[in-house]
Design an enzyme around this catalytic site. Structure first.
Site, PDB file in Angstrom:
ATOM      1  N   TYR A 307       0.845  -1.194   0.000  1.00 17.13           N
ATOM      2  CA  TYR A 307       0.000   0.000   0.000  1.00 17.13           C
ATOM      3  C   TYR A 307       0.879   1.242   0.000  1.00 17.13           C
ATOM      4  O   TYR A 307       1.793   1.368   0.811  1.00 17.13           O
ATOM      5  CB  TYR A 307      -0.880  -0.010   1.241  1.00 17.13           C
ATOM      6  N   TYR A 357      -5.212   5.025  -7.619  1.00 14.22           N
ATOM      7  CA  TYR A 357      -5.472   4.922  -6.182  1.00 14.22           C
ATOM      8  C   TYR A 357      -6.810   4.227  -5.977  1.00 14.22           C
ATOM      9  O   TYR A 357      -7.852   4.783  -6.297  1.00 14.22           O
ATOM     10  CB  TYR A 357      -5.483   6.332  -5.600  1.00 14.22           C
TER      11      TYR A 357
END
Lengths: 399, 155
Positions: A307, A357
């Site tokens: 992430y 994203y």
């Protein structure tokens, strides 16, 4: 949850772009339909759903059931904390099929930031809805998760939060500014190079070199523009089913070896982290649990999708998931890199920095492609992949 | 305009004290542990009804970031500003902002003697940011007067 009792059999996504004409609802439906088609299941067979909650989540499971004419869900669950939901939704879906609560669980995430909230824009439409109709009026921060002790000072975005972490990391381990710049820039530039070869990536046609990286404006020191993730529209979905059904559906199911979620004091994602050592991305017990349940070692992992709301997170994730000793990742990244020829290729789709994203969901889709052997930046013979969010919410997948 | 803390029965004593120019943290009436932000019970011995105690207001910068891009319009006029986590001499840490420190016109370039760094000794200073709302900020112990003409520090 026992290893290999659940598998990912379908992945789907929309285009990723700064602004798409479709609403988040429509994007979610498109991704779910694509995932079901990829799995070879009729969407009417879906009987479970897992999704993210705030921030930025306008698409409920009820909207999808209604919109897609799904007869009934026997299982549905939501995971909070933004990107920290990543491992949790995998865990919930896999646990549900393992426990016979559902047989075909769809996990999805849709964002329409062109219409709604963004962290990086100063219009007050960020998470939590700080800011009202009248930009001249005082904004009262609701007393929730201690945000009223942070927002009044202007600590309102993950970028600022991770800048605080990165600065602490540099101070504790004795890095000069240049050392940190080299490490973070290596991650940002490497991910851009992956994205340049990835047809799905928003930054496919945009090169990034060291001059661009160093010359970009500081956003929140020590993080520059290209250390921060994109903000965009798009959706991802995947289908989780039982072992038997997975084998029946396709020859190359991607097995869930383990999945974790975690919360511990002063580690609430997007919280204010005033206790403990700020460097700990999560309790090390969570990483141990992840590997123990999976029955694999660090050396078995062929590719990692970490992430990356900021470039600091993959750097520190190399340490917190145990691939590199604490305090050494900056040197490791600078010397060995995270590219295709490095010991552990990281964010091979370009990540949040350069593909899109999607709260880590695109990292799961990339891991599935890697394990199927169909990735744009294919790691040769990839057998095991780790997809990890910053606070220990992670999954290990294998072919 | 400003971004101001919402207050509850639990947190109001902290902000009430700040308005009076005092920095306080919760303290267990039983085991005497201290912590921040406020909790309904002592997290160590679980005694109910924690008390409040004044702290020295002295501490050190645990970490910081110079923010050069506003993510909320309330802070657009304050760029650059220095977010920090300060560790109090008594132990607890708090999120705050630093005042009276040089941040430079370019990244990493100091514009004065108060250049911020991890470990910098700081002390609390109070500023009213909205009607009846005062926040604790921190300045270098060997600090200087803020030059931005912001709300005056309470002595």
């Amino acid at each position: 949850m026992p290893s290999r009792t659940a598998a990912i059999v379908g992945i789907g996504q929309t285009a990723y772009a700064k602004a798409l004409p479709a609403t988040a609802w429509e994007l979610a439906m498109e991704a779910v339909l694509a995932a079901c088609a990829d799995a070879g299941v009729d969407v009417a067979e879906v009987d479970g759903m897992c999704r993210f909650t705030a921030p930025f989540e306008p698409v409920s499971e009820a909207m999808l059931v209604r919109g897609l004419g799904i007869p009934e869900l026997s299982f549905f669950a939501q995971a909070p904390h933004g990107g920290e939901a990543l491992g949790a939704v995998v865990m919930q879906a896999a646990a549900a099929v393992s426990a016979d609560l559902a047989s075909t669980v769809v996990v999805y995430r849709a964002l329409s930031q062109s219409r709604g909230g963004r962290f990086g824009r100063a219009d007050g439409r960020g998470p939590g809805g700080a800011g009202g109709a009248d930009p001249g009026a005082d904004v009262v921060v609701p007393e929730q998760d201690n945000l009223s002790f942070a927002w009044p000072y202007g600590l309102m975005s993950p970028g600022q939060l991770f800048a605080l972490w990165a600065r602490r990391y540099a101070a504790v381990h004795g890095l000069r500014d240049e050392d940190l710049t080299r490490a973070l820039g290596t991650i940002a530039i490497t991910q851009r190079q992956y994205a340049n070869r990835n047809p799905n990536a928003m930054m496919r046609d945009r090169k990034l070199d060291w001059d661009d990286y160093r010359g970009a404006r500081m956003i929140s020191e020590p993080l520059r523009l290209f250390d921060l993730c994109l903000e965009n529209d798009g959706a991802c979905a995947f289908v989780v089913t039982t072992a038997d059904r997975a084998r029946a559906l396709r020859e190359d199911p991607v097995w869930v070896l383990s999945a974790t979620q975690t919360v511990s004091p002063y580690r609430e994602p997007m919280g204010i982290y005033t206790g403990g050592e700020l460097l700990e991305l999560f309790p090390s017990a969570a990483a141990e649990r992840l590997f123990e349940q999976a029955g694999v070692s660090r050396a078995d992992v062929d590719v990692a999708e970490f992430y990356d709301a900021t470039s600091y997170m993959p750097l520190r994730s190399l340490e917190s998931y145990g691939f590199v000793p604490d305090g050494q990742a900056w040197r490791y990244v600078t010397e060995q890199g995270t590219g295709p020829d490095s010991p552990l290729p990281v964010n091979t789709h370009g990540g949040h920095l350069s593909e899109a994203y999607l709260h880590g969901m695109n990292g799961i889709l990339e891991a599935v492609r890697q394990l199927r052997g169909t990735a744009a930046n294919q790691v040769p013979d990839a057998d095991v992949a780790l997809v990890g969010a910053p606070a220990g919410s992670a999954t290990i997948l294998a072919r | 305009m400003a971004v101001v803390p919402g207050m509850t029965d639990l947190t109001a004593p902290y902000w009430d004290a700040a308005r009076e120019g005092r920095l306080v943290v919760q303290e267990c009436r039983s085991c005497r542990q201290v912590w921040h932000p406020p909790l309904p019970r002592c997290p160590h011995c679980h005694a109910a009804d924690p008390g409040w105690r004044p702290v020295s207001g002295e501490g050190a910068v645990y970490t910081y970031t110079v923010v050069r891009h506003a993510t909320h319009y309330a802070f657009a006029g304050q760029i650059p500003y220095v977010l920090a986590i300060v560790e109090l001499a008594e132990g607890p840490r708090l999120v705050t902002a630093l005042v009276g420190v040089g941040v430079g016109v370019e990244p990493g370039e100091p514009d004065g003697p108060g250049e911020v760094r991890v470990g910098l000794p700081v002390r609390v200073v109070f500023r009213e940011v909205a009607d009846g709302v005062t926040l604790p900020y921190f300045e270098p112990v060997a600090g200087r007067a803020p030059k931005d003409g912001g709300p005056p520090a309470t002595p």
